[in-house]
Design a protein around this motif. Structure first.
Motif, PDB file in Angstrom:
ATOM      1  N   SER A  35       0.849  -1.192   0.000  1.00  0.00           N
ATOM      2  CA  SER A  35       0.000   0.000   0.000  1.00  0.00           C
ATOM      3  C   SER A  35       0.884   1.242   0.000  1.00  0.00           C
ATOM      4  O   SER A  35       1.684   1.421   0.922  1.00  0.00           O
ATOM      5  CB  SER A  35      -0.893   0.043   1.245  1.00  0.00           C
ATOM      6  OG  SER A  35      -1.703  -1.102   1.344  1.00  0.00           O
ATOM      7  N   PRO A  36       0.767   2.101  -1.016  1.00  0.00           N
ATOM      8  CA  PRO A  36       1.428   3.406  -0.938  1.00  0.00           C
ATOM      9  C   PRO A  36       0.632   4.312  -0.002  1.00  0.00           C
ATOM     10  O   PRO A  36      -0.587   4.457  -0.153  1.00  0.00           O
ATOM     11  CB  PRO A  36       1.389   3.910  -2.383  1.00  0.00           C
ATOM     12  CG  PRO A  36       0.221   3.218  -2.997  1.00  0.00           C
ATOM     13  CD  PRO A  36       0.060   1.894  -2.292  1.00  0.00           C
ATOM     14  N   GLU A  71      -0.025  10.087   6.692  1.00  0.00           N
ATOM     15  CA  GLU A  71      -0.859   8.998   7.217  1.00  0.00           C
ATOM     16  C   GLU A  71      -0.044   7.786   7.676  1.00  0.00           C
ATOM     17  O   GLU A  71      -0.609   6.760   8.042  1.00  0.00           O
ATOM     18  CB  GLU A  71      -1.862   8.565   6.137  1.00  0.00           C
ATOM     19  CG  GLU A  71      -2.796   9.681   5.702  1.00  0.00           C
ATOM     20  CD  GLU A  71      -3.694   9.270   4.541  1.00  0.00           C
ATOM     21  OE1 GLU A  71      -3.812   8.053   4.290  1.00  0.00           O
ATOM     22  OE2 GLU A  71      -4.257  10.159   3.868  1.00  0.00           O
ATOM     23  N   LEU A  72       1.273   7.908   7.663  1.00  0.00           N
ATOM     24  CA  LEU A  72       2.112   6.764   8.004  1.00  0.00           C
ATOM     25  C   LEU A  72       1.938   6.324   9.453  1.00  0.00           C
ATOM     26  O   LEU A  72       1.935   5.124   9.750  1.00  0.00           O
ATOM     27  CB  LEU A  72       3.582   7.100   7.753  1.00  0.00           C
ATOM     28  CG  LEU A  72       4.039   7.111   6.294  1.00  0.00           C
ATOM     29  CD1 LEU A  72       5.477   7.602   6.207  1.00  0.00           C
ATOM     30  CD2 LEU A  72       3.913   5.719   5.687  1.00  0.00           C
ATOM     31  N   ASP A  73       1.798   7.269  10.346  1.00  0.00           N
ATOM     32  CA  ASP A  73       1.717   6.921  11.769  1.00  0.00           C
ATOM     33  C   ASP A  73       0.568   5.954  12.034  1.00  0.00           C
ATOM     34  O   ASP A  73       0.726   4.965  12.758  1.00  0.00           O
ATOM     35  CB  ASP A  73       1.552   8.194  12.602  1.00  0.00           C
ATOM     36  CG  ASP A  73       1.838   7.960  14.073  1.00  0.00           C
ATOM     37  OD1 ASP A  73       2.855   7.313  14.375  1.00  0.00           O
ATOM     38  OD2 ASP A  73       1.043   8.415  14.915  1.00  0.00           O
ATOM     39  N   VAL A  81       7.294  -1.389   7.002  1.00  0.00           N
ATOM     40  CA  VAL A  81       7.107   0.006   6.606  1.00  0.00           C
ATOM     41  C   VAL A  81       8.406   0.468   5.955  1.00  0.00           C
ATOM     42  O   VAL A  81       9.493   0.262   6.492  1.00  0.00           O
ATOM     43  CB  VAL A  81       6.768   0.905   7.808  1.00  0.00           C
ATOM     44  CG1 VAL A  81       6.723   2.376   7.386  1.00  0.00           C
ATOM     45  CG2 VAL A  81       5.436   0.491   8.422  1.00  0.00           C
ATOM     46  N   VAL A  82       8.279   1.078   4.777  1.00  0.00           N
ATOM     47  CA  VAL A  82       9.436   1.556   4.017  1.00  0.00           C
ATOM     48  C   VAL A  82       9.333   3.068   3.882  1.00  0.00           C
ATOM     49  O   VAL A  82       8.309   3.584   3.410  1.00  0.00           O
ATOM     50  CB  VAL A  82       9.504   0.907   2.621  1.00  0.00           C
ATOM     51  CG1 VAL A  82      10.747   1.378   1.878  1.00  0.00           C
ATOM     52  CG2 VAL A  82       9.476  -0.614   2.727  1.00  0.00           C
ATOM     53  N   VAL A  83      10.384   3.766   4.293  1.00  0.00           N
ATOM     54  CA  VAL A  83      10.398   5.229   4.277  1.00  0.00           C
ATOM     55  C   VAL A  83      11.707   5.712   3.682  1.00  0.00           C
ATOM     56  O   VAL A  83      12.776   5.236   4.059  1.00  0.00           O
ATOM     57  CB  VAL A  83      10.259   5.805   5.705  1.00  0.00           C
ATOM     58  CG1 VAL A  83      10.226   7.330   5.668  1.00  0.00           C
ATOM     59  CG2 VAL A  83       9.022   5.267   6.394  1.00  0.00           C
ATOM     60  N   PHE A  93      10.779  14.711   5.455  1.00  0.00           N
ATOM     61  CA  PHE A  93      11.463  13.799   6.371  1.00  0.00           C
ATOM     62  C   PHE A  93      10.558  13.466   7.549  1.00  0.00           C
ATOM     63  O   PHE A  93       9.617  14.199   7.878  1.00  0.00           O
ATOM     64  CB  PHE A  93      12.783  14.399   6.866  1.00  0.00           C
ATOM     65  CG  PHE A  93      12.615  15.622   7.733  1.00  0.00           C
ATOM     66  CD1 PHE A  93      12.424  15.513   9.100  1.00  0.00           C
ATOM     67  CD2 PHE A  93      12.642  16.895   7.173  1.00  0.00           C
ATOM     68  CE1 PHE A  93      12.259  16.634   9.899  1.00  0.00           C
ATOM     69  CE2 PHE A  93      12.475  18.025   7.953  1.00  0.00           C
ATOM     70  CZ  PHE A  93      12.280  17.896   9.328  1.00  0.00           C
ATOM     71  N   VAL A  94      10.848  12.333   8.164  1.00  0.00           N
ATOM     72  CA  VAL A  94      10.170  11.906   9.386  1.00  0.00           C
ATOM     73  C   VAL A  94      11.165  12.057  10.533  1.00  0.00           C
ATOM     74  O   VAL A  94      12.313  11.598  10.420  1.00  0.00           O
ATOM     75  CB  VAL A  94       9.705  10.446   9.281  1.00  0.00           C
ATOM     76  CG1 VAL A  94       9.029  10.000  10.572  1.00  0.00           C
ATOM     77  CG2 VAL A  94       8.767  10.272   8.094  1.00  0.00           C
TER      78      VAL A  94
END
Length: 326
Positions: free
Chosen positions: A109-110, A115-117, A126-128, A138-139
């Motif tokens: 899922s992209p 909304e990653l959190d 999870v790929v970042v 950036f995160v």
């Protein structure tokens, strides 16, 4: 195959010119000067050099690393090391991640960065990209560490692609990769401007690095590439000077774009913006011999790398003036 920067042969064929200013890749235009190689570099099989790994672990502050033939090799191999999982890939980002995780039975899922959190709670992987390519988003490190811990409790992975982190590694997790399920990818191609070496590193625990090494085989990285990369990773004087030059150039590029009404984001190596007339801008630049990166899908817009010299800066400024006055 997915579309990437470069491809100057294709540009030359399409536009009928060969005087290209290539701003499409986001690499350091003043790359590391490769030293002379040992006489036997081209004749011996490339054994893994412990001194190279020591240099990499010192430079990246990572407890353990594996040298790979560019981070692309790891991006293609990592999905094959896990049973089918739910994989969340930050979007938009470097398209090869989603492409390869989608090919090995995983449910991908992209997910937008914002909304990653929430997505971490139900993901196996999870790929970042951090900082992101192409947007520069950036995160924060603290958030990434929280995600890594949450994923590890159920056997999950956090894969962080830090290919563009050298000019600002404030949020790097390379030093934290003794943690379970945390994988960090680093590249010598971007900051060191050595994309042609095809050399990168994976930082993780042995339970990930050992099967990854087995999958990639005994001669994954050439001997010449190892020698050049070791010299680059140990050359602190060059690194310090390069950091100063790139920060100044990155600031200059951002200001140049702003003076033409373009609000951009990025790193010291590139700037990106969501250009409404992206195709037209790309064509405008190409007809003036300036090759920029056009993104047509999730990150629709334009990415510009740094000109290599003052003549390049002048060509870019002239082309931007003509774009604004068209």
């Amino acid at each position: 195959m997915l579309e990437h920067g470069g491809k100057l042969r294709e540009a030359a064929q399409r536009y009928g010119r060969n005087d290209w200013l290539d701003l499409s890749t986001g690499l350091n235009p003043g790359g590391y000067p490769a030293p002379a190689l040992a006489p036997d570099a081209w004749h011996r099989l490339p054994e893994h050099d412990p001194a190279l790994l020591q240099a990499a672990q010192c430079y990246y502050r990572a407890p353990r690393m594996l040298a790979v033939a560019g981070t692309q090799a790891a991006i293609q191999a990592l999905p094959r090391l896990r049973a089918p999982s739910r994989v969340v890939v930050a979007s938009p980002s470097y398209a090869e991640h989603l492409h390869h995780w989608s090919q090995h039975g995983h449910r991908t899922s992209p997910v937008p960065y914002s909304e990653l959190d929430a997505a971490v709670a139900t993901a196996g992987v999870v790929v970042v990209c951090n900082p992101n390519n192409p947007t520069g988003a950036f995160v924060p490190r603290t958030t990434l560490l929280q995600w890594a811990e949450a994923l590890a409790t159920r056997g999950g992975w956090l894969v962080v692609d830090e290919a563009f982190a050298d000019t600002d590694d404030t949020h790097s997790l390379a030093d934290a990769t003794q943690a379970a399920g945390l994988v960090v990818l680093r590249s010598v191609g971007k900051f060191f401007g050595l994309a042609g070496l095809r050399l990168g590193f994976v930082a993780a625990r042995d339970d990930i690095l050992a099967p990854l090494a087995d999958m990639l085989g005994p001669w994954a990285v050439s001997g010449p590439a190892q020698q050049v990369a070791r010299a680059a990773l140990e050359d602190r004087a060059w690194q310090g000077a390069a950091q100063e030059k790139l920060h100044a150039a990155g600031t200059r590029l951002r200001a140049l774009l702003a003076s033409h009404g373009i609000v951009s984001n990025g790193t010291s190596l590139f700037q990106w913006w969501p250009e409404p007339l992206a195709d037209e801008f790309h064509d405008h630049m190409a007809r003036r011999g300036i090759w920029v990166r056009l993104f047509r899908e999730a990150a629709r817009g334009i990415r510009l790398g740094l000109p290599p010299d003052e003549t390049g800066w002048q060509r870019l400024e002239l082309a931007l003036n003509e774009w604004m006055n068209r």
